[in-house]
Design a protein around this motif. Structure first.
Motif, mmCIF file in Angstrom:
data_model
loop_
_atom_site.group_PDB
_atom_site.id
_atom_site.type_symbol
_atom_site.label_atom_id
_atom_site.label_comp_id
_atom_site.label_asym_id
_atom_site.label_seq_id
_atom_site.Cartn_x
_atom_site.Cartn_y
_atom_site.Cartn_z
ATOM 1 N N GLU A 1 7.823 -6.110 5.436
ATOM 2 C CA GLU A 1 8.596 -7.290 5.044
ATOM 3 C C GLU A 1 8.536 -8.383 6.116
ATOM 4 O OE1 GLU A 1 13.033 -8.421 3.333
ATOM 5 O OE2 GLU A 1 12.603 -6.378 3.956
ATOM 6 N N LYS A 2 8.569 -7.992 7.386
ATOM 7 C CA LYS A 2 8.551 -8.956 8.487
ATOM 8 C C LYS A 2 7.170 -9.546 8.741
ATOM 9 C CE LYS A 2 10.533 -5.809 11.076
ATOM 10 N NZ LYS A 2 11.057 -5.063 12.216
ATOM 11 N N ARG A 3 6.113 -8.891 8.236
ATOM 12 C CA ARG A 3 4.759 -9.317 8.567
ATOM 13 C C ARG A 3 3.941 -9.727 7.344
ATOM 14 N NH1 ARG A 3 2.479 -4.965 12.735
ATOM 15 N NH2 ARG A 3 0.741 -6.439 12.699
ATOM 16 N N LEU A 4 4.618 -10.159 6.295
ATOM 17 C CA LEU A 4 3.935 -10.520 5.049
ATOM 18 C C LEU A 4 2.910 -11.629 5.223
ATOM 19 C CD1 LEU A 4 6.818 -10.314 2.441
ATOM 20 C CD2 LEU A 4 4.852 -8.785 2.684
ATOM 21 N N ASP A 5 3.127 -12.534 6.178
ATOM 22 C CA ASP A 5 2.196 -13.632 6.372
ATOM 23 C C ASP A 5 0.805 -13.147 6.782
ATOM 24 O OD1 ASP A 5 3.490 -12.819 8.779
ATOM 25 O OD2 ASP A 5 2.786 -14.640 9.785
ATOM 26 N N GLU A 6 0.693 -11.921 7.289
ATOM 27 C CA GLU A 6 -0.595 -11.375 7.705
ATOM 28 C C GLU A 6 -1.447 -10.892 6.523
ATOM 29 O OE1 GLU A 6 -0.454 -8.833 11.287
ATOM 30 O OE2 GLU A 6 1.670 -9.434 11.415
ATOM 31 N N PHE A 7 -0.853 -10.817 5.333
ATOM 32 C CA PHE A 7 -1.575 -10.332 4.168
ATOM 33 C C PHE A 7 -2.370 -11.422 3.454
ATOM 34 C CE2 PHE A 7 1.425 -6.934 4.824
ATOM 35 C CZ PHE A 7 0.697 -5.810 4.490
ATOM 36 N N GLY A 8 -2.017 -12.661 3.673
ATOM 37 C CA GLY A 8 -2.742 -13.746 3.008
ATOM 38 C C GLY A 8 -2.288 -13.947 1.579
ATOM 39 N N GLN A 9 -3.202 -14.483 0.777
ATOM 40 C CA GLN A 9 -2.875 -14.805 -0.618
ATOM 41 C C GLN A 9 -2.588 -13.544 -1.424
ATOM 42 O OE1 GLN A 9 -5.836 -17.386 -2.282
ATOM 43 N NE2 GLN A 9 -5.344 -19.047 -0.875
ATOM 44 N N LYS A 10 -1.716 -13.707 -2.398
ATOM 45 C CA LYS A 10 -1.256 -12.545 -3.170
ATOM 46 C C LYS A 10 -2.298 -11.976 -4.120
ATOM 47 C CE LYS A 10 3.615 -13.173 -2.603
ATOM 48 N NZ LYS A 10 4.926 -13.139 -3.191
ATOM 49 N N SER B 1 1.526 4.959 2.223
ATOM 50 C CA SER B 1 0.695 3.920 1.611
ATOM 51 C C SER B 1 1.078 3.720 0.142
ATOM 52 C CB SER B 1 -0.799 4.235 1.758
ATOM 53 O OG SER B 1 -1.108 5.525 1.281
ATOM 54 N N GLY B 2 1.555 4.769 -0.513
ATOM 55 C CA GLY B 2 2.067 4.623 -1.878
ATOM 56 C C GLY B 2 3.303 3.748 -1.904
ATOM 57 N N SER B 3 4.174 3.948 -0.931
ATOM 58 C CA SER B 3 5.374 3.107 -0.820
ATOM 59 C C SER B 3 4.990 1.658 -0.523
ATOM 60 C CB SER B 3 6.300 3.622 0.283
ATOM 61 O OG SER B 3 6.782 4.892 -0.033
ATOM 62 N N ALA B 4 4.014 1.485 0.365
ATOM 63 C CA ALA B 4 3.551 0.131 0.713
ATOM 64 C C ALA B 4 2.972 -0.565 -0.510
ATOM 65 C CB ALA B 4 2.514 0.200 1.828
ATOM 66 N N LYS B 5 2.153 0.152 -1.276
ATOM 67 C CA LYS B 5 1.556 -0.408 -2.500
ATOM 68 C C LYS B 5 2.654 -0.846 -3.462
ATOM 69 C CE LYS B 5 -1.375 1.148 -6.441
ATOM 70 N NZ LYS B 5 -1.271 -0.026 -7.185
ATOM 71 N N SER B 6 3.621 0.007 -3.690
ATOM 72 C CA SER B 6 4.712 -0.321 -4.613
ATOM 73 C C SER B 6 5.485 -1.548 -4.149
ATOM 74 C CB SER B 6 5.679 0.860 -4.749
ATOM 75 O OG SER B 6 5.044 1.947 -5.351
ATOM 76 N N TYR B 7 5.768 -1.602 -2.853
ATOM 77 C CA TYR B 7 6.513 -2.744 -2.322
ATOM 78 C C TYR B 7 5.706 -4.031 -2.477
ATOM 79 C CZ TYR B 7 8.509 -6.109 0.871
ATOM 80 O OH TYR B 7 9.030 -7.272 1.398
ATOM 81 N N LEU B 8 4.448 -4.013 -2.064
ATOM 82 C CA LEU B 8 3.625 -5.219 -2.152
ATOM 83 C C LEU B 8 3.492 -5.701 -3.599
ATOM 84 C CD1 LEU B 8 0.915 -4.290 0.501
ATOM 85 C CD2 LEU B 8 2.676 -6.068 0.717
ATOM 86 N N GLU B 9 3.309 -4.783 -4.515
ATOM 87 C CA GLU B 9 3.214 -5.166 -5.929
ATOM 88 C C GLU B 9 4.546 -5.723 -6.436
ATOM 89 O OE1 GLU B 9 -0.350 -2.251 -7.502
ATOM 90 O OE2 GLU B 9 1.706 -1.528 -7.652
ATOM 91 N N SER B 10 5.651 -5.185 -5.947
ATOM 92 C CA SER B 10 6.964 -5.651 -6.413
ATOM 93 C C SER B 10 7.247 -7.091 -5.991
ATOM 94 C CB SER B 10 8.087 -4.731 -5.915
ATOM 95 O OG SER B 10 8.374 -4.967 -4.545
ATOM 96 N N ILE B 11 6.568 -7.560 -4.948
ATOM 97 C CA ILE B 11 6.783 -8.940 -4.512
ATOM 98 C C ILE B 11 5.624 -9.853 -4.903
ATOM 99 C CG2 ILE B 11 8.379 -8.310 -2.662
ATOM 100 C CD1 ILE B 11 6.023 -8.767 -0.695
ATOM 101 N N GLY B 12 4.750 -9.370 -5.782
ATOM 102 C CA GLY B 12 3.754 -10.251 -6.374
ATOM 103 C C GLY B 12 2.310 -10.075 -5.969
#
Length: 117
Positions: free
Chosen positions: A68-77, A91-102
């Motif tokens: 959540e604190k480092r989302l800017d490092e991921f680039g475009q959605k 990594s499953g949790s990370a995938k779910s979280y990233l998808e939940s925010i777009g």
């Protein structure tokens, strides 16, 4: 308690574990390799200590608890992202979280040992 209780409890645990890791069981390493070749961002969501002990070449270390604190490092959605950890749980949790925010193209590659050679 009788033996049927323990058998039922064991079956419930197996089902729960299977559901937790079913995305890891269906990893298509060819798909992961293709996405990496196409420029996907590879993110190791393990701890810094785990990352230092060995990681996939070029992987960015963003521990799952810092996403959540480092989302800017991921680039475009819509950019392809490959996430991995030690076994596929984080990594499953990370995938779910990233998808939940777009984020629209996130692949759980499971553990480091599942990453293409």
């Amino acid at each position: 308690m009788n033996k049927y209780f323990f058998i039922a409890l064991g079956l419930i645990l197996v089902i729960l574990l299977f559901n937790r890791f079913k995305s890891v069981l269906s990893i298509d390493t060819g798909k992961v390799k293709e996405k990496i070749s196409g420029g996907a961002l590879v993110v190791d969501v393990r701890t810094p200590a785990e990352y230092q002990s060995g990681h996939y070449p070029g992987a960015l270390n963003i521990p799952v608890d810092q996403l959540e604190k480092r989302l800017d490092e991921f680039g475009q959605k819509d950019k392809p992202i490959i996430v991995y950890c030690a076994s596929g749980g984080r990594s499953g949790s990370a995938k779910s979280y990233l998808e939940s925010i777009g984020f629209t193209d996130v692949t759980n590659a499971g553990g480091l040992s599942n990453m293409p050679k």
